[in-house]
Design a protein around this motif. Structure first.
Motif, PDB file in Angstrom:
ATOM      1  N   SER A   1       0.847  -1.267  -0.028  1.00  0.00           N
ATOM      2  CA  SER A   1       0.127   0.045   0.103  1.00  0.00           C
ATOM      3  C   SER A   1       0.939   1.165  -0.037  1.00  0.00           C
ATOM      4  CB  SER A   1      -0.788  -0.180   1.277  1.00  0.00           C
ATOM      5  OG  SER A   1      -0.211   0.211   2.455  1.00  0.00           O
ATOM      6  N   LEU A   2       2.039   1.207   0.193  1.00  0.00           N
ATOM      7  CA  LEU A   2       3.029   2.228   0.263  1.00  0.00           C
ATOM      8  C   LEU A   2       3.639   2.290  -0.962  1.00  0.00           C
ATOM      9  CD1 LEU A   2       4.994   2.140   3.792  1.00  0.00           C
ATOM     10  CD2 LEU A   2       3.303   3.836   3.056  1.00  0.00           C
ATOM     11  N   GLY A   3       3.488   1.360  -1.776  1.00  0.00           N
ATOM     12  CA  GLY A   3       3.975   1.463  -3.229  1.00  0.00           C
ATOM     13  C   GLY A   3       5.328   0.868  -3.384  1.00  0.00           C
ATOM     14  N   LEU A   4       5.776   0.120  -2.378  1.00  0.00           N
ATOM     15  CA  LEU A   4       7.054  -0.517  -2.732  1.00  0.00           C
ATOM     16  C   LEU A   4       6.756  -1.599  -3.646  1.00  0.00           C
ATOM     17  CD1 LEU A   4       8.343  -0.701   1.173  1.00  0.00           C
ATOM     18  CD2 LEU A   4       9.099   0.966  -0.692  1.00  0.00           C
TER      19      LEU A   4
ATOM     20  N   GLN B   1      11.884  -4.530  -3.585  1.00  0.00           N
ATOM     21  CA  GLN B   1      11.992  -3.565  -2.506  1.00  0.00           C
ATOM     22  C   GLN B   1      11.268  -3.974  -1.043  1.00  0.00           C
ATOM     23  OE1 GLN B   1      10.231  -0.027  -4.157  1.00  0.00           O
ATOM     24  NE2 GLN B   1      12.214   0.747  -4.581  1.00  0.00           N
TER      25      GLN B   1
ATOM     26  N   LEU C   1      13.578  -4.884   1.984  1.00  0.00           N
ATOM     27  CA  LEU C   1      13.501  -3.771   3.281  1.00  0.00           C
ATOM     28  C   LEU C   1      12.515  -3.991   4.154  1.00  0.00           C
ATOM     29  CD1 LEU C   1      13.069  -0.865   1.077  1.00  0.00           C
ATOM     30  CD2 LEU C   1      15.273  -1.419   2.039  1.00  0.00           C
TER      31      LEU C   1
ATOM     32  N   SER D   1       0.775   5.272  -4.795  1.00  0.00           N
ATOM     33  CA  SER D   1       1.408   6.192  -4.288  1.00  0.00           C
ATOM     34  C   SER D   1       0.670   7.347  -4.139  1.00  0.00           C
ATOM     35  CB  SER D   1       3.012   6.418  -5.085  1.00  0.00           C
ATOM     36  OG  SER D   1       2.350   6.863  -6.585  1.00  0.00           O
TER      37      SER D   1
ATOM     38  N   LEU E   1      10.836   5.401   4.917  1.00  0.00           N
ATOM     39  CA  LEU E   1      11.344   4.204   4.025  1.00  0.00           C
ATOM     40  C   LEU E   1      10.362   4.458   2.626  1.00  0.00           C
ATOM     41  CD1 LEU E   1      12.100   1.301   4.297  1.00  0.00           C
ATOM     42  CD2 LEU E   1       9.637   0.929   3.991  1.00  0.00           C
ATOM     43  N   ALA E   2       9.139   4.730   2.523  1.00  0.00           N
ATOM     44  CA  ALA E   2       8.480   4.915   1.227  1.00  0.00           C
ATOM     45  C   ALA E   2       9.053   6.234   0.630  1.00  0.00           C
ATOM     46  CB  ALA E   2       7.169   4.593   1.548  1.00  0.00           C
TER      47      ALA E   2
ATOM     48  N   TRP F   1      12.318   5.249  -0.851  1.00  0.00           N
ATOM     49  CA  TRP F   1      12.593   4.136  -2.079  1.00  0.00           C
ATOM     50  C   TRP F   1      11.472   4.438  -3.019  1.00  0.00           C
ATOM     51  CZ3 TRP F   1      16.738   1.346  -2.167  1.00  0.00           C
ATOM     52  CH2 TRP F   1      17.535   1.237  -0.890  1.00  0.00           C
ATOM     53  N   VAL F   2      10.191   4.923  -2.658  1.00  0.00           N
ATOM     54  CA  VAL F   2       9.374   5.106  -3.913  1.00  0.00           C
ATOM     55  C   VAL F   2       9.437   6.504  -4.490  1.00  0.00           C
ATOM     56  CG1 VAL F   2       6.784   4.627  -4.522  1.00  0.00           C
ATOM     57  CG2 VAL F   2       8.045   3.406  -2.905  1.00  0.00           C
TER      58      VAL F   2
ATOM     59  N   LYS G   1      11.998   8.603  -4.209  1.00  0.00           N
ATOM     60  CA  LYS G   1      13.335   8.966  -4.108  1.00  0.00           C
ATOM     61  C   LYS G   1      13.568  10.466  -3.775  1.00  0.00           C
ATOM     62  CE  LYS G   1      13.255   5.394  -6.946  1.00  0.00           C
ATOM     63  NZ  LYS G   1      13.622   4.002  -6.521  1.00  0.00           N
TER      64      LYS G   1
END
Lengths: 482, 425, 257
Positions: A383-386, A390, A394, C92, C115-116, C119-120, C122
């Motif tokens: 849901s965070l888009g990873l 990833q 992580l 996102s 974190l997000a 990594w998402v 950037k």
């Protein structure tokens, strides 16, 4: 009938009093723990008799032990002279004379400092894995290992140059652990190459050339990952690295070696033996099996039928056959599967097959760790888009691996014990290989308890220590952050 | 009605192979398939080239050639004139017989040690802890070799058992004596134990060079019938208990049903034991059990027993204390609590690791080569392989056999697991 | 967006989420039946209903944690299909808060939050940490930044989870029973955070049984049963004057004591 009031109020609080004497003291302990019933009493008597018997049989033998002698006959003569005719005693003189063979095999004695240093560096490399960013624990570990290493070096070697070198190396590690604990992770990454070089020696350019290959993989990953994704970039890097390893590396390293011949004296694989060999195979196989095991575990949980089938098939096949068949595959069959004229070292072949063997077991351990993670973790990452890799790298793997540490340690213990089987393909493991050689010596013919006790005791200390440590870790993980 | 996962609106694009969840997994699987094919092809190509270079081929005809070596322990008739295939079968049977006795002994030792480790007797619990830790943390190979060395190097030679008239006259004891009322002799060559024989056998027939005795079959059949009969008895007792509330006393009927038929059959067939007797330089008669076998069984069962003890302990500990407290609170006595509440739950936890220990034990029988025990690894993967030089074929057959054994054992475990699974939502 | 002043909850005409004729099955079980729903930007919607009515599944479909089999879901102009790029884009844009928080226990609070973005999105680490501290301040626990989730109370954890979603600067927030795993005394602190968020004009879809929250914040209440939308109305009307028998029964059960 008189009606009683339920009203009650305590005027004064009661202070605690000591328990009646039957509730405490030695008598109570004895009654509770040894004589709580007729069945228990019988068991106690039997157990006591057993302990007395064992002590009665073994104590004189241990007490009469002889440390200085040149042969078994001499040992016996000394014992008879000191403890009377017919007395039995251990002949530890054998251990005194041959301990280095049990530990190092036929490794050249003037180079003993190298495996010892490699062993110490292994703990330095482990520190960041075990204590992630707890600087104090890492300092204690590195410092403790340094002190032990120093003592071992003095006991073993005596060469001032070697001692000074190891002290400098460990001091550097300690400084690194103090100044930049997170940088210690580089030691972990480089340790395979450092360890290999220390153990086998030879030109320094060979391991550096091999490392460059991994550098190529890392560089390709860094540069292309954003554009091509994890799998493609890693794959491409791997192909490039293979090209380097196969076609370019030898020329470059030979040229460099001709230009700058730096290196340690080379040690042949057939000089390896004893516990050194057991550790080299065990550690290399576990370290190598971790990445393969992770991929297999992820594959086994995958939705893709083909990937899943392949992984399950591989894991179940490996788990279904005994390790010995894998070892014989290494010594007899591997040469058939590789291109003609490839001929590499038996230890390396054994390590490859033992790594494959261990990876199946590690995969199952990690699968257990993955299954123990709540589903919500993946969902939160999604849901965070990873993306998948990833999320694995992580979120999922750091937790799953932590849960799996006890399982990984017990796999390592099993593997470490099983390294004794390499004797069957002609390597000198501490048990079969070395002990056989020692017992074949004309001076020591007929001795059996002492070498097995010695080897068994060393195995016991390592395995028991590791299993206790993993239990401690398990307990610590249960309370940590939860 | 629009169907989202069907028709893509703007037709098919190549990038969808990677970025569309519908095709992505197929793309990956196809790539994996191609890679696997390439790897297999590479290995096969190498193998063919290597075989050609050594002027070899792959064929299994050698199995029918004369083996030409002897096997000490054989459960079916075998001579060095028999085929390699028969040698392999003899080896497999040797593997199975070690595994069989090993599993039984290991279970007995393991349950015993596991239960004692849980006992509230401090001393006994400590002794069992020492046993478990010592055996689990030292390689199995050491136990096998040590057991074998002790048997073959510390035991007296058969001649030490000799009692001559002169010795009797002088009142000198022989250097060694037999155990268990002169029925078992453990020498440095082998363990000689009594052989069970029948004087009035029921006959038999021969199949594939192996004599199948009707006497043995009859004994097995009677034992199975007795067990079934006992089950029927228990079922009847349960039915009576359910209808009247009182469980009839059945223990003496059980004993009678279980043992009387076998004893009667054995008496009818004239069962007796043939004792080993010292004749010349060695013991004759009875069964000579090779030390390699004994050492292997002893070491395997002690080693695996330690693991089973741990499984048993973990199983019983896993049953929450609350369970026994609940049973006590209902007024069940400790024995009944164990039988009706604790054991059925603990078994569910214990059986899976127990079976995986059986699996390990079976695989570990291969360590018998350390003491020259000719099991499957020793025959097919050892002498046959060395004599014929057919490494690929021998290793393949051997691995597949072990794999089949493992799969059989683990599928038994799966069947058990599914049948015992707790009904939970 | 961060320094936006609290607007009084107005709803724009812009469509945030458009669901048309959506159906979903688990195997043969028809969990969501012919769902039609439009959410305007700035709307606060509360979804309620008995357990198993499909309300959680519905909002999980909106960021494709669950896959729908028929119909269309368009989030912020992007249709959710099997195209991974669209899925990433929607995820996102859409923040999600779970019943069991689903914080990452091996990371500190601050690491959970950054974190997000790192990594998402950037985002540079320093910048991500600044944003994270801003939102931690907003949910009123900046002092906990370097602790681990396990060291926080349930209410604090849920507020961290909200802050974690906010760090991605989402345009829509989904709440999946955010208070039902909490002890009663902690529910209020989470609801306060959510109300504050609503006052800032965030588009919110919230599965909850907190009827007080619904009355205070929501501009629409949707009642679901057996995988379908049974009734939807303004909160006041919904609670005071339910039309359907099912709604009446449900309301009497949850408000009955």
């Amino acid at each position: 009938m008189q009606e009683e009031s339920v009203f009650f109020v305590r005027g004064e609080m009661i202070n605690p009093r000591s328990a009646p004497s039957s509730q405490s003291g030695a008598v109570k302990w004895l009654r509770d723990n040894l004589f709580s019933g007729w069945m228990n009493s019988i068991l106690t008597v039997l157990g006591f008799a057993f302990v007395v018997y064992v002590i009665h049989e073994s104590l004189p033998w241990l007490m009469n032990g002889v440390w200085r002698a040149n042969s078994l006959a001499e040992c016996r003569a000394i014992i008879e002279a000191s403890a009377g005719p017919g007395a039995e005693g251990a002949c530890w003189a054998l251990i005194r004379e041959r301990w280095h063979q049990f530990l190092f095999g036929f490794y050249p004695p003037e180079e003993y400092w190298r495996p010892v240093l490699a062993f110490a560096l292994m703990f330095v490399a482990l520190a960041p894995v075990l204590y992630s960013d707890n600087r104090r624990s890492m300092l204690i570990m590195v410092g403790g290992v340094g002190v032990l290493l120093f003592l071992a070096m003095i006991a073993l070697d005596g060469s001032v140059g070697h001692i000074a070198f190891t002290v400098v190396v460990m001091a550097a590690m300690l400084a690194l652990a103090y100044a930049a604990p997170s940088k210690l992770f580089w030691v972990t990454l480089l340790f395979p190459a450092i360890g290999f070089y220390l153990l086998w020696g030879g030109s320094v350019w060979g391991p550096i050339g091999a490392l460059v290959g991994f550098g190529i993989v890392a560089a390709a990953y860094m540069l292309l990952q954003n554009r091509l994704g994890v799998v493609v970039s890693t794959g491409l890097g791997f192909v490039l690295a293979c090209l380097w390893w196969l076609f370019v590396q030898t020329q470059v390293t030979t040229a460099l070696h001709d230009a700058m011949p730096i290196g340690l004296p080379g040690v042949d694989s057939d000089q390896f033996g004893g516990f050194l060999l057991a550790f080299v195979i065990g550690v290399a196989a576990i370290a190598g099996s971790l990445p393969i095991g992770i991929l297999l575990a992820l594959g086994r949980r995958s939705d893709m039928l083909l990937v899943k089938t392949l992984c399950v098939g591989f894991i179940e096949f490996i788990r279904g056959v005994p390790l010995i068949t894998m070892l014989f595959t290494a010594s007899l069959l591997l040469q058939y599967f590789l291109p003609p004229q490839t001929n590499f070292d038996l230890i390396l072949r054994v390590i490859i097959l033992v790594t494959l063997f261990a990876s199946a077991y590690i995969a199952e351990v990690i699968r257990g760790g993955l299954a123990a993670l709540p589903r919500g973790q993946t969902e939160a990452a999604d849901s965070l888009g990873l993306d998948y890799w990833q999320a694995q790298r992580l979120i999922i793997m750091p937790q799953a691996l932590k849960i799996s540490i006890p399982g990984i340690v017990s796999s390592f213990i099993g593997l470490f014990k099983d390294t004794t089987l390499v004797a069957f393909v002609g390597l000198f493991d501490p048990l079969q290989g070395i002990t056989k050689i020692v017992r074949a010596d004309i001076n020591w013919k007929g001795v059996y308890w002492e070498p097995y006790l010695f080897v068994g005791a060393i195995f016991f200390v390592f395995c028991f220590g590791m299993s206790r440590y993993s239990m401690y870790l398990e307990n610590k993980l249960k309370t940590d952050h939860r | 009605m629009a169907i989202a996962s069907d028709a893509p609106k703007d037709g098919f694009r190549l990038s969808m192979l990677i970025y569309d969840t519908r095709f992505r997994s197929y793309t990956i699987q196809v790539i994996v398939l191609i890679l696997v094919f390439l790897a297999v092809a590479w290995l096969a190509d190498n193998t063919i080239k290597n075989l050609a270079a050594k002027d070899k081929d792959i064929e299994f005809g050698f199995l029918w050639n004369r083996a030409g070596y002897d096997i000490g322990q054989q459960l079916i008739p075998y001579t060095n004139d028999s085929t390699h295939f028969r040698a392999a079968v003899v080896g497999l049977l040797n593997t199975l017989v070690v595994a069989f006795f090993g599993c039984i002994l290991a279970t007995i030792i393991g349950v015993f040690a596991g239960v004692l480790r849980l006992s509230n007797n401090w001393l006994v619990a400590r002794i069992m802890t020492v046993y478990v830790e010592v055996f689990r943390n030292v390689p199995l190979l050491l136990w096998i070799i040590l057991a074998y060395t002790i048997f073959s190097e510390t035991r007296p030679a058969p001649s030490d058992f000799r009692v001559t008239d002169a010795m009797i006259a002088e009142g000198v004891e022989p250097k060694a004596s037999m155990y268990l009322w002169d029925s078992v002799a453990i020498t440095n060559r082998a363990s000689d134990i009594p052989a069970p024989l029948v004087s009035r056998p029921l006959g038999g027939f021969e199949i594939w060079g192996t004599y199948i005795s009707f006497s043995v079959i009859a004994v097995i059949a009677v034992i199975i019938a007795s067990v079934l009969g006992n089950r029927a008895l228990q079922a009847r007792a349960k039915a009576i208990q359910e209808s009247t509330g009182v469980r009839p006393t059945t223990w003496w009927q059980s004993l009678l049903i279980l043992f009387a038929p076998v004893v009667i059959l054995l008496l009818a067939m004239g069962f007796h034991l043939e004792y080993p007797v010292l004749k010349g330089f060695n013991f004759q008669g009875g069964i000579a059990v090779a030390h390699s076998f004994t050492a292997l069984v002893v070491a395997l069962s002690l080693y695996t027993g330690a693991y089973i003890a741990e499984a048993v302990r973990a199983g019983v500990m896993a049953i929450a204390r609350g369970q026994s407290e609940a049973a006590f609170a209902l007024g069940l006595r400790p024995g009944r609590t164990m039988n009706l509440v604790i054991l059925p739950q603990a078994l569910r936890v214990i059986i899976p690791p127990l079976i995986s220990q059986y699996l390990n034990l079976t695989k570990n029988t291969t360590l018998g080569i350390a003491v020259s025990y000719l099991d499957l690894k020793g025959t097919l993967g050892g002498i046959t392989l060395n004599q014929t030089g057919r490494e690929l074929e021998c290793m393949l057959l051997m691995m597949l056999t072990y794999l089949a054994l493992s799969l059989i054992i683990s599928s038994l475990m799966n069947i058990y697991n599914t049948s015992m699974k707790l009904k939970e939502r | 967006m961060a320094d936006q002043t609290a607007r009084k909850m107005e709803v724009s005409d812009e469509v945030a989420i458009q669901i048309t004729n959506m159906n979903k099955w688990y195997g043969t079980f028809h969990v969501l039946r012919d769902i039609d729903m439009t959410v305007q930007r700035g709307e606060r919607i509360v979804i309620c209903g008995p357990s198993g009515s499909g309300k959680s599944t519905l909002i999980r479909c909106i960021n494709r944690l669950e896959e729908h089999q028929q119909g269309h879901i368009i989030v912020d102009g992007t249709e959710l299909t099997s195209d991974l790029k669209n899925i990433d884009k929607v995820r996102s844009e859409v923040g999600m808060v779970f019943q069991h928080f689903n914080l990452f226990p091996h990371l500190t609070i601050l690491e959970n939050l950054t974190l997000a973005p790192i990594w998402v999105r950037k985002t540079p680490k320093r910048e991500a940490e600044e944003v994270a501290m801003h939102y931690l301040g907003k949910v009123k626990i900046p002092e906990q930044a370097h602790k681990y989730p396990g060291q926080l109370s349930g209410g604090q954890q849920q507020r961290v989870a909200i802050a974690r979603s906010l760090c991605m600067k989402p345009r829509i927030m989904l709440f999946d029973e955010p208070t039902s795993a909490l002890d009663p005394e902690m529910i209020k602190e989470v609801l306060d955070t959510m109300i504050e968020l609503a006052e800032e004009g965030m588009t919110m879809l919230c599965v909850t049984h907190e009827m007080g929250f619904a009355q205070a914040v929501a501009n629409r209440v949707i009642f679901m049963d057996q995988g379908q939308i049974v009734e939807q109305n303004e909160p006041k009307e919904f609670f005071n004057n339910p039309k359907s028998e099912r709604t009446k029964l449900f309301l009497s059960q949850i408000l009955g004591h």
